[in-house]
Design a protein around this motif. Structure first.
Motif, PDB file in Angstrom:
ATOM      1  N   GLY A  18       0.811  -1.213   0.000  1.00 46.76           N
ATOM      2  CA  GLY A  18       0.000   0.000   0.000  1.00 46.76           C
ATOM      3  C   GLY A  18       0.844   1.263   0.000  1.00 46.76           C
ATOM      4  O   GLY A  18       0.579   2.211  -0.748  1.00 46.76           O
ATOM      5  N   THR A  19       1.869   1.294   0.823  1.00 47.94           N
ATOM      6  CA  THR A  19       2.756   2.455   0.908  1.00 47.94           C
ATOM      7  C   THR A  19       3.504   2.662  -0.400  1.00 47.94           C
ATOM      8  O   THR A  19       3.642   3.794  -0.876  1.00 47.94           O
ATOM      9  N   LEU A  20       3.980   1.574  -0.989  1.00 53.51           N
ATOM     10  CA  LEU A  20       4.706   1.680  -2.259  1.00 53.51           C
ATOM     11  C   LEU A  20       3.803   2.179  -3.380  1.00 53.51           C
ATOM     12  O   LEU A  20       4.203   3.027  -4.182  1.00 53.51           O
ATOM     13  N   VAL A  21       2.583   1.676  -3.437  1.00 53.78           N
ATOM     14  CA  VAL A  21       1.654   2.099  -4.491  1.00 53.78           C
ATOM     15  C   VAL A  21       1.272   3.562  -4.305  1.00 53.78           C
ATOM     16  O   VAL A  21       1.185   4.317  -5.280  1.00 53.78           O
ATOM     17  N   ARG A  22       1.067   4.009  -3.057  1.00 54.99           N
ATOM     18  CA  ARG A  22       0.755   5.414  -2.810  1.00 54.99           C
ATOM     19  C   ARG A  22       1.893   6.320  -3.273  1.00 54.99           C
ATOM     20  O   ARG A  22       1.666   7.333  -3.934  1.00 54.99           O
ATOM     21  N   ALA A  23       3.115   5.949  -2.923  1.00 56.26           N
ATOM     22  CA  ALA A  23       4.266   6.751  -3.342  1.00 56.26           C
ATOM     23  C   ALA A  23       4.371   6.762  -4.866  1.00 56.26           C
ATOM     24  O   ALA A  23       4.622   7.808  -5.471  1.00 56.26           O
ATOM     25  N   PRO A  58      15.757  -3.042   3.967  1.00 53.69           N
ATOM     26  CA  PRO A  58      15.142  -3.287   2.661  1.00 53.69           C
ATOM     27  C   PRO A  58      14.226  -2.154   2.208  1.00 53.69           C
ATOM     28  O   PRO A  58      14.113  -1.898   1.018  1.00 53.69           O
ATOM     29  N   ASP A  59      13.584  -1.443   3.149  1.00 45.43           N
ATOM     30  CA  ASP A  59      12.705  -0.334   2.769  1.00 45.43           C
ATOM     31  C   ASP A  59      13.459   0.722   1.975  1.00 45.43           C
ATOM     32  O   ASP A  59      12.988   1.186   0.936  1.00 45.43           O
ATOM     33  N   ALA A  60      14.605   1.121   2.467  1.00 43.63           N
ATOM     34  CA  ALA A  60      15.389   2.153   1.794  1.00 43.63           C
ATOM     35  C   ALA A  60      15.813   1.681   0.403  1.00 43.63           C
ATOM     36  O   ALA A  60      15.759   2.445  -0.564  1.00 43.63           O
ATOM     37  N   TYR A  61      16.216   0.433   0.294  1.00 51.78           N
ATOM     38  CA  TYR A  61      16.665  -0.094  -0.991  1.00 51.78           C
ATOM     39  C   TYR A  61      15.507  -0.153  -1.990  1.00 51.78           C
ATOM     40  O   TYR A  61      15.631   0.292  -3.135  1.00 51.78           O
ATOM     41  N   VAL A  62      14.367  -0.676  -1.537  1.00 51.89           N
ATOM     42  CA  VAL A  62      13.210  -0.800  -2.431  1.00 51.89           C
ATOM     43  C   VAL A  62      12.726   0.580  -2.854  1.00 51.89           C
ATOM     44  O   VAL A  62      12.419   0.812  -4.023  1.00 51.89           O
ATOM     45  N   ARG A  63      12.668   1.515  -1.916  1.00 53.79           N
ATOM     46  CA  ARG A  63      12.243   2.876  -2.237  1.00 53.79           C
ATOM     47  C   ARG A  63      13.197   3.507  -3.246  1.00 53.79           C
ATOM     48  O   ARG A  63      12.779   4.150  -4.204  1.00 53.79           O
ATOM     49  N   ARG A  64      14.488   3.265  -3.078  1.00 56.69           N
ATOM     50  CA  ARG A  64      15.475   3.812  -4.016  1.00 56.69           C
ATOM     51  C   ARG A  64      15.279   3.227  -5.423  1.00 56.69           C
ATOM     52  O   ARG A  64      15.316   3.942  -6.418  1.00 56.69           O
ATOM     53  N   VAL A  65      15.041   1.914  -5.492  1.00 56.42           N
ATOM     54  CA  VAL A  65      14.792   1.277  -6.791  1.00 56.42           C
ATOM     55  C   VAL A  65      13.525   1.847  -7.415  1.00 56.42           C
ATOM     56  O   VAL A  65      13.485   2.123  -8.622  1.00 56.42           O
ATOM     57  N   LEU A  66      12.491   2.073  -6.603  1.00 54.70           N
ATOM     58  CA  LEU A  66      11.240   2.640  -7.096  1.00 54.70           C
ATOM     59  C   LEU A  66      11.482   4.008  -7.728  1.00 54.70           C
ATOM     60  O   LEU A  66      11.041   4.270  -8.857  1.00 54.70           O
TER      61      LEU A  66
END
Length: 170
Positions: A18-23, A58-66
């Motif tokens: 949910g957080t990833l899709v919102r961002a 992992p949050d920081a890494y995934v957010r960076r890839v996004l």
């Protein structure tokens, strides 16, 4: 019995989707593009999940890839306009209601350049510092500052109705 990388990845996706899709929606301005962006991001990190988790955050890494995936999209599409879903007006909606505000914010964000939109989302939605935002986008802190300044000035020009938000939220 410990959970394997596939289970760990599945749990992460379940908790953070949910957080990833919102961002991603705030970056793209379109729910379908946001879902595509998250899907491509998760596909990229899935094969390296065990290493990503071992590295710590992992949050920081995934957010960076996004965000990097989004940057590569707008670099590729910079000559083509990005498709944006037009939100129809709702008859009788309260002009100060949260739905109207959300629509106005989305429409205003859609009028920004992708890099400006990314800076605003990272700084004000993800609540990252200027240095963290610069690191995620791979630019200097000065670029983040100037992009944020220019984006906020553009928002004031294209969406003056949002100026009341600060006063309403207090």
């Amino acid at each position: 019995m410990t959970a394997g990388p596939a289970d760990s990845f599945r749990e992460y996706v379940h908790a953070r989707l949910g957080t990833l899709v919102r961002a991603a929606f705030l970056l793209t301005g379109d729910s379908y593009l946001a879902e595509d962006l998250v899907q491509q991001t998760l596909a990229k990190v899935a094969s390296r999940w065990e290493q990503i988790v071992a590295d710590g955050n992992p949050d920081a890494y995934v957010r960076r890839v996004l965000y990097h995936q989004h940057v590569s999209w707008w670099r590729r599409w910079r000559r083509e306009p990005l498709p944006v879903a037009a939100v129809p007006e709702v008859a009788g909606a309260d002009p100060h209601g949260p739905t109207t505000t959300a629509i106005a914010v989305r429409q205003a964000l859609a009028k920004l350049a992708p890099k400006q939109r990314a800076v605003l989302v990272l700084r004000y939605f993800e609540d990252l510092t200027e240095a963290q935002t610069a690191q995620v986008l791979g630019v200097s802190t000065g670029t983040v500052k100037s992009q944020a300044r220019d984006a906020l000035a553009r928002l004031r020009a294209v969406a003056p109705e949002l100026a009341d938000l600060q006063e309403v939220s207090k």
